[in-house]
Design an enzyme around this catalytic site. Structure first.
Site: not given
Ligand code: ADP
Length: 404
Positions: A15, A97, A186, A247, A390
């Protein structure tokens, strides 16, 4: 391929972020994590590599790591020191990823030169993420050009959204010319968690309608009907939707014009404000939910307001996705906040009994790394906590492709 140890079954998952690389080496024969690691602050003098082989102890080294090539070579060196070198015949594939797969990549994909070019063509819609992913892929390919390299896309799970959920209500020609639409992110986590939730209920994913709440530092919700995503809260970029660590999530787009015209801010300054200085950190100075809860418990009003805004937004999405799905069988919490914060779970569902949603206080208070139900017996909607994974999902998808 067989070796003295049996069928080769190791997969390396990478990743790659703009200044970091996270890696895991897994043995798919039993889903065993053989080693995990993180290289961070790549390009700075204070780079750090943390590596943990199975059974520990963790090792750490600091000092400048110039680029992703050096980072991956340093990680490979640590793996070799554990007898897990990347030159091992046990390694069958490398899974990457990749954040943005656009509309083209709806499935995990073996990376060819042409696939890499297409991922590069998506850089304008994912300028912060795809370049780092591409660098990681190039470096891994140069280290083991003979191995299948597989891209697993964050956006893929959301490509099943109907057009009316994916399209923004703006001029069609402008939107299409610039590939502006809701892509969602996601996805690997939403897919994995929705499937695990169906398993927890002893039902096939095709039979279950689920609201997935992935609440980490980044946060997103999705509506999953019979195993297929039909709506999600993140959009063209991960900025839209829920209140996140840094965010803003949903905001009137006119705020951005206003900041330009009235506050004299540049587009880049507004970008930084909304992505890095907003959300929980903008509201109260902290983005870690543990710290926010501690402050709330001490009577801190700013932290309490930040918490309430976070919860209010969550509730709005739960209500919206209940309407989108029509019938909700399960609602599941995952990621750092979702898996660990009982107060967030309790507050998010408080007052939603009319939707068949409730948490059992004792079940909600249990701390566990296992998937579990937290709704009361006989509840109309099963409420679950399912730890996301993940990397395992990327490894499984990579292994499945590499074996075909
Ligand atoms: P990401 O992958 O987006 O960086 P994670 O899923 O790892 O995020 O979630 C990180 C967040 O989880 C932290 O910022 C913190 O707010 C929250 N978190 C982690 N542990 C706990 C805990 N025990 N209680 C409450 N929140 C937690």
């Amino acid at each position: 391929m067989t070796t003295s140890g049996g069928t080769a079954s190791r997969v390396l998952v990478l990743n790659s972020g703009s200044s970091s690389v996270k890696y895991q080496l897994l043995d798919m024969d039993g889903d065993v994590r053989l080693a995990t690691g993180l290289v961070e602050r790549i390009g700075e003098s204070s780079s750090r590599l943390a590596h943990t082989p199975r059974g520990g102890p963790a090792r750490e080294r600091t000092g400048r790591i110039a680029d992703h090539d050096q980072a991956l070579k340093a990680a490979a060196g640590e793996l070799a020191a554990d007898g897990l070198g990347l030159d091992s015949p046990e390694l069958v594939a490398i899974g990457h990823r990749v954040v943005h797969g656009g509309l083209r990549f709806t499935e995990p994909t073996v990376i060819t030169g042409e696939v890499l070019e297409e991922i590069e063509r998506l850089v304008p819609v994912a300028p912060l993420h795809n370049p780092a992913n591409i660098t990681g892929i190039r470096t891994a390919r140069s280290l083991r050009p003979d191995l299948p390299q597989v891209a697993v896309f964050d956006t893929a799970f959301h490509t099943t959204m109907p057009e009316y959920a994916a399209r923004y209500a703006i001029d069609v020609e402008t939107a299409d010319a610039h590939r502006i639409r809701r892509y969602g992110f996601h996805g690997t986590s939403h897919a994995y968690v929705a499937r695990r939730t169906a398993g927890l209920l002893g039902r096939a994913p095709e039979e279950v309608n689920t609201i997935v709440l992935h609440l980490g530092n980044g946060a997103s919700a999705s509506a999953v009907a019979g195993g297929r995503c039909v709506d999600t809260s993140m959009g063209l970029t991960p900025l839209e939707g829920l209140v996140m660590g840094t965010r803003s999530g949903d905001i009137d787009p006119a705020v951005t014009f206003h900041l330009g015209r009235v506050a004299g801010m540049s587009v880049d300054e507004v970008d930084v404000l909304l992505n890095k200085k907003s959300g929980l950190v903008g509201l109260c100075g902290d983005n870690d939910m543990r710290e926010i809860r501690r402050r709330v418990d001490e009577g801190d009003e700013r932290a309490a307001l930040a918490f309430d805004i976070y919860i209010h937004r969550l509730k709005k999405y739960i209500g919206a996705y209940s309407a989108v799905l029509g019938r909700v069988d399960a609602l599941v919490f995952t990621a750092g906040v979702g898996e660990n914060s009982a107060p967030v779970r309790e507050a998010a569902l408080a007052g939603l009994e009319g939707f068949g949603l409730a948490v059992d206080p004792e079940r909600n208070a249990v701390r566990s790394g296992e998937p579990r139900l937290i709704s009361p017996d006989g509840a109309r909607v099963a409420v679950a906590v399912v730890p996301t994974d993940e990397e395992l999902e990327i490894a499984r998808q990579t292994f499945a492709l590499a074996h075909n």
